[in-house]
Design a protein around this motif. Sequence first.
Motif, mmCIF file in Angstrom:
data_model
loop_
_atom_site.group_PDB
_atom_site.id
_atom_site.type_symbol
_atom_site.label_atom_id
_atom_site.label_comp_id
_atom_site.label_asym_id
_atom_site.label_seq_id
_atom_site.Cartn_x
_atom_site.Cartn_y
_atom_site.Cartn_z
ATOM 1 N N THR A 337 0.828 -1.207 0.000
ATOM 2 C CA THR A 337 0.000 0.000 0.000
ATOM 3 C C THR A 337 0.866 1.261 0.000
ATOM 4 O OG1 THR A 337 -1.835 -1.085 1.133
ATOM 5 C CG2 THR A 337 -1.708 1.315 1.323
ATOM 6 N N ALA A 338 1.886 1.280 0.860
ATOM 7 C CA ALA A 338 2.752 2.447 0.953
ATOM 8 C C ALA A 338 3.558 2.654 -0.322
ATOM 9 C CB ALA A 338 3.698 2.316 2.150
ATOM 10 N N VAL A 339 4.043 1.571 -0.922
ATOM 11 C CA VAL A 339 4.872 1.688 -2.126
ATOM 12 C C VAL A 339 4.037 2.077 -3.337
ATOM 13 C CG1 VAL A 339 6.335 0.420 -3.757
ATOM 14 C CG2 VAL A 339 6.633 0.092 -1.307
ATOM 15 N N THR A 340 2.862 1.469 -3.500
ATOM 16 C CA THR A 340 2.087 1.719 -4.712
ATOM 17 C C THR A 340 1.594 3.160 -4.800
ATOM 18 O OG1 THR A 340 0.325 0.839 -6.116
ATOM 19 C CG2 THR A 340 -0.191 1.054 -3.793
ATOM 20 N N THR A 341 1.383 3.814 -3.657
ATOM 21 C CA THR A 341 0.962 5.210 -3.704
ATOM 22 C C THR A 341 2.156 6.158 -3.588
ATOM 23 O OG1 THR A 341 0.329 4.867 -1.373
ATOM 24 C CG2 THR A 341 -1.439 5.011 -2.994
ATOM 25 N N ALA A 342 3.273 5.683 -3.023
ATOM 26 C CA ALA A 342 4.497 6.495 -3.044
ATOM 27 C C ALA A 342 5.022 6.577 -4.466
ATOM 28 C CB ALA A 342 5.556 5.881 -2.133
ATOM 29 N N ALA A 343 5.040 5.450 -5.172
ATOM 30 C CA ALA A 343 5.522 5.411 -6.551
ATOM 31 C C ALA A 343 4.415 5.742 -7.552
ATOM 32 C CB ALA A 343 6.100 4.032 -6.862
ATOM 33 N N THR A 344 3.272 6.204 -7.065
ATOM 34 C CA THR A 344 2.087 6.530 -7.882
ATOM 35 C C THR A 344 1.825 5.463 -8.935
ATOM 36 O OG1 THR A 344 3.307 7.967 -9.437
ATOM 37 C CG2 THR A 344 2.334 9.014 -7.515
ATOM 38 N N THR A 345 1.863 4.206 -8.505
ATOM 39 C CA THR A 345 1.594 3.101 -9.418
ATOM 40 C C THR A 345 0.099 2.817 -9.486
ATOM 41 O OG1 THR A 345 3.720 2.151 -8.830
ATOM 42 C CG2 THR A 345 2.182 0.722 -9.987
ATOM 43 N N GLY A 346 -0.536 2.634 -8.327
ATOM 44 C CA GLY A 346 -1.976 2.414 -8.315
ATOM 45 C C GLY A 346 -2.390 0.968 -8.245
ATOM 46 N N THR A 347 -1.461 0.038 -8.484
ATOM 47 C CA THR A 347 -1.794 -1.366 -8.307
ATOM 48 C C THR A 347 -2.033 -1.652 -6.828
ATOM 49 O OG1 THR A 347 -0.969 -3.614 -8.661
ATOM 50 C CG2 THR A 347 0.650 -1.967 -8.115
ATOM 51 N N VAL A 348 -2.904 -2.603 -6.527
ATOM 52 C CA VAL A 348 -3.220 -2.898 -5.130
ATOM 53 C C VAL A 348 -3.222 -4.404 -4.895
ATOM 54 C CG1 VAL A 348 -4.582 -0.803 -4.767
ATOM 55 C CG2 VAL A 348 -5.718 -2.871 -5.580
ATOM 56 N N ASN A 349 -2.738 -4.827 -3.725
ATOM 57 C CA ASN A 349 -2.875 -6.236 -3.345
ATOM 58 C C ASN A 349 -3.838 -6.383 -2.174
ATOM 59 O OD1 ASN A 349 -1.461 -5.490 -1.042
ATOM 60 N ND2 ASN A 349 0.052 -7.120 -1.194
ATOM 61 N N ASN A 350 -4.478 -5.284 -1.796
ATOM 62 C CA ASN A 350 -5.557 -5.306 -0.804
ATOM 63 C C ASN A 350 -6.481 -4.143 -1.114
ATOM 64 O OD1 ASN A 350 -4.890 -2.941 1.377
ATOM 65 N ND2 ASN A 350 -2.992 -3.821 0.564
ATOM 66 N N MET A 351 -7.669 -4.177 -0.606
ATOM 67 C CA MET A 351 -8.649 -3.142 -0.933
ATOM 68 C C MET A 351 -8.478 -1.929 -0.019
ATOM 69 S SD MET A 351 -10.165 -4.274 -3.554
ATOM 70 C CE MET A 351 -8.584 -5.005 -3.999
ATOM 71 N N HIS A 352 -8.086 -0.817 -0.579
ATOM 72 C CA HIS A 352 -7.825 0.377 0.217
ATOM 73 C C HIS A 352 -9.079 0.906 0.901
ATOM 74 C CE1 HIS A 352 -3.848 1.497 -2.073
ATOM 75 N NE2 HIS A 352 -3.827 0.307 -1.504
ATOM 76 N N ASP A 353 -10.237 0.583 0.345
ATOM 77 C CA ASP A 353 -11.493 1.023 0.955
ATOM 78 C C ASP A 353 -11.697 0.410 2.333
ATOM 79 O OD1 ASP A 353 -13.930 2.526 0.762
ATOM 80 O OD2 ASP A 353 -14.998 0.647 0.495
ATOM 81 N N THR A 354 -11.046 -0.733 2.600
ATOM 82 C CA THR A 354 -11.223 -1.416 3.880
ATOM 83 C C THR A 354 -10.078 -1.143 4.855
ATOM 84 O OG1 THR A 354 -10.114 -3.419 3.070
ATOM 85 C CG2 THR A 354 -12.490 -3.279 2.756
ATOM 86 N N LEU A 355 -9.156 -0.271 4.499
ATOM 87 C CA LEU A 355 -8.088 0.093 5.426
ATOM 88 C C LEU A 355 -8.666 0.819 6.632
ATOM 89 C CD1 LEU A 355 -5.434 1.451 2.872
ATOM 90 C CD2 LEU A 355 -5.271 -0.690 4.173
ATOM 91 N N THR A 356 -7.976 0.753 7.752
ATOM 92 C CA THR A 356 -8.374 1.546 8.915
ATOM 93 C C THR A 356 -8.252 3.032 8.553
ATOM 94 O OG1 THR A 356 -6.110 1.517 9.755
ATOM 95 C CG2 THR A 356 -7.581 -0.227 10.517
ATOM 96 N N PRO A 357 -8.900 3.917 9.284
ATOM 97 C CA PRO A 357 -8.853 5.340 8.911
ATOM 98 C C PRO A 357 -7.440 5.891 8.731
ATOM 99 C CG PRO A 357 -10.535 4.988 10.570
ATOM 100 C CD PRO A 357 -9.823 3.688 10.411
ATOM 101 N N LEU A 358 -6.540 5.625 9.668
ATOM 102 C CA LEU A 358 -5.170 6.122 9.520
ATOM 103 C C LEU A 358 -4.410 5.339 8.456
ATOM 104 C CD1 LEU A 358 -4.018 6.973 13.159
ATOM 105 C CD2 LEU A 358 -5.054 8.444 11.413
ATOM 106 N N GLY A 359 -4.757 4.056 8.291
ATOM 107 C CA GLY A 359 -4.167 3.283 7.198
ATOM 108 C C GLY A 359 -4.561 3.862 5.851
ATOM 109 N N GLY A 360 -5.819 4.302 5.723
ATOM 110 C CA GLY A 360 -6.280 4.940 4.495
ATOM 111 C C GLY A 360 -5.702 6.328 4.301
ATOM 112 N N LEU A 361 -5.318 6.974 5.402
ATOM 113 C CA LEU A 361 -4.692 8.297 5.310
ATOM 114 C C LEU A 361 -3.328 8.226 4.629
ATOM 115 C CD1 LEU A 361 -4.496 11.308 6.048
ATOM 116 C CD2 LEU A 361 -3.715 10.618 8.321
ATOM 117 N N VAL A 362 -2.640 7.098 4.766
ATOM 118 C CA VAL A 362 -1.292 6.958 4.193
ATOM 119 C C VAL A 362 -1.300 7.079 2.669
ATOM 120 C CG1 VAL A 362 0.596 5.322 3.829
ATOM 121 C CG2 VAL A 362 -0.303 5.715 6.131
#
Length: 559
Positions: A337-362
Amino acid sequence: MDIVQMLVVLAVLVLLVKPLGTYVYHVFSNEQNRLDRVFGGTERLIFTLIGVHKREGMGWKKYALSFMATNLILVAFSYVILRLQHALPFNPNGMGSLEPTLTFNTVISFITNTNLQHYSGESALSYFSQMAVIMMMMFTSAATGFSVAIAFVRGITSKGKTLGNFFEDFVKAHTRIFLPLSFIITLVLVALQVPQTLDPTLTVKTLEGAMQQIAIGPVASLESIKHLGTNGGGFFGVNSAHPFENPNPLTNVIQILSMWALPAALPYTFGLFAKNKKQGWVVFSAMMCLFLVFLSVAYTSEKTGNPAMSALGIDASQGSMEGKEVRFGIAQSALFTAVTTAATTGTVNNMHDTLTPLGGLVPLGEMMLNVVFGGKGVGLINMLMYAILAVFICGLMVGRTPEFLGRKIEPREMKLIAVAILAHPFIILVPTAIAFMTELGHGAITNPGFHGISQVLYEFTSSAANNGSGFEGLGDNTPFWNISTGLVMLFGRYISMIAMLAVAGSLMRKQTVPETIGTFRTDNKLFAALLIGTVLLIGALTFLPVIVLGPIAEFLTLR
């Protein structure tokens, strides 16, 4: 064990930075080297076919016009194919044509290196569309971003009168970087059981006796360039959470390194162009420090889990596993999650909609800053933009004309940088507000309250940062969302690129200023700290209020 997993990946990345950064430098330095013997013949043939003979250097305007015109032609070509895919070959599953606004959104998404998907690949696109449009634009959009980044670096570091030749950079990015690396990664993924076939969808009988359709296709080849080009669009709707795209923890690590290695190596390439490796390590260190903070927040938040679950008497000791694959667990999900949005890739291996609030903030925060490594070149350009801004602010504080890499920073450059900095929050916050003000917008929200705010904010942030991941609870395949996010992707890609090319063109024409005892050094720890502070200050001033309305408010509500 979780910490060890993440540290190993980080260590491998750091070991790759120097050799990969050096290789990229030799590709684009336009100096004769051994690579010419391997790739020179093929490149000369390509230059002959496209009519590029002299490969003369370009000013910033011609360079910008060249890459914009190339992208426009590719968009027109791709739009026609997607609209006519029902009549084209390699369509064994009989896929129909895409709806016009969805076609518009898709071609804009992939040419801007965003890969936002308002469709599910296995049920909407033919094999021909996947290869001729999706994979083709994964290569060309990545090569475009890489070329512009190198041109920008040339402009602020060289004493020449041109930024280089776009078509030469564009071809070299394909022949010497993306094609050979993609071929190697494809073979590795096939060996690790990722499908690569043109056979139609399989029909199999389950243990219960029912018939089930299993989608397959040229998955491995798409996966390789999807990550190497920081594209992110998946062959399947659930992306790298699908066992055919990402079967096991080893493929997960390969995908993380594939999307992270080139953006992480670019600061070192910048240092080589600047003839000062410390400059590159300062930029890399600033990016890595920001990344480690985001990664720590993501992992800690997901590992802690949802307090509402504990309040119900449910054992949450394993952390928040909602939306995550058991084969990856918390550590590799948080790192991905941290790498795909740091590198602005956008691929996901988990659903970001289900992250905890602070997890989704990352992921939200990384895309809002858009400098934590970033995609193919964009992250480096944006971080150097903040470096110039930091030098300018420090110069104002001491009453000295600011200088960066021996060039004076004057009003023209700062006006262009201001445009680039202000455009990013503008194209995120204004469409977000419009979405909440209209039924067309808020009618797609599936979660009430603060999480619904995060859903909409994430969609436009992902579009503006050319990331493409989403809080997938949003019902976004409608004309409103297709057109609005399509426009945001266009502005998010090209405004900053053109503005920063103009900055490079302006600095390139200036005479270098000799270094004196009063010159502010930009290759030490102090400047790295100032750079991080500048990024965080600008980010907080522009995005903190809306973040408070979304993930932070949701976090506080749960407690």
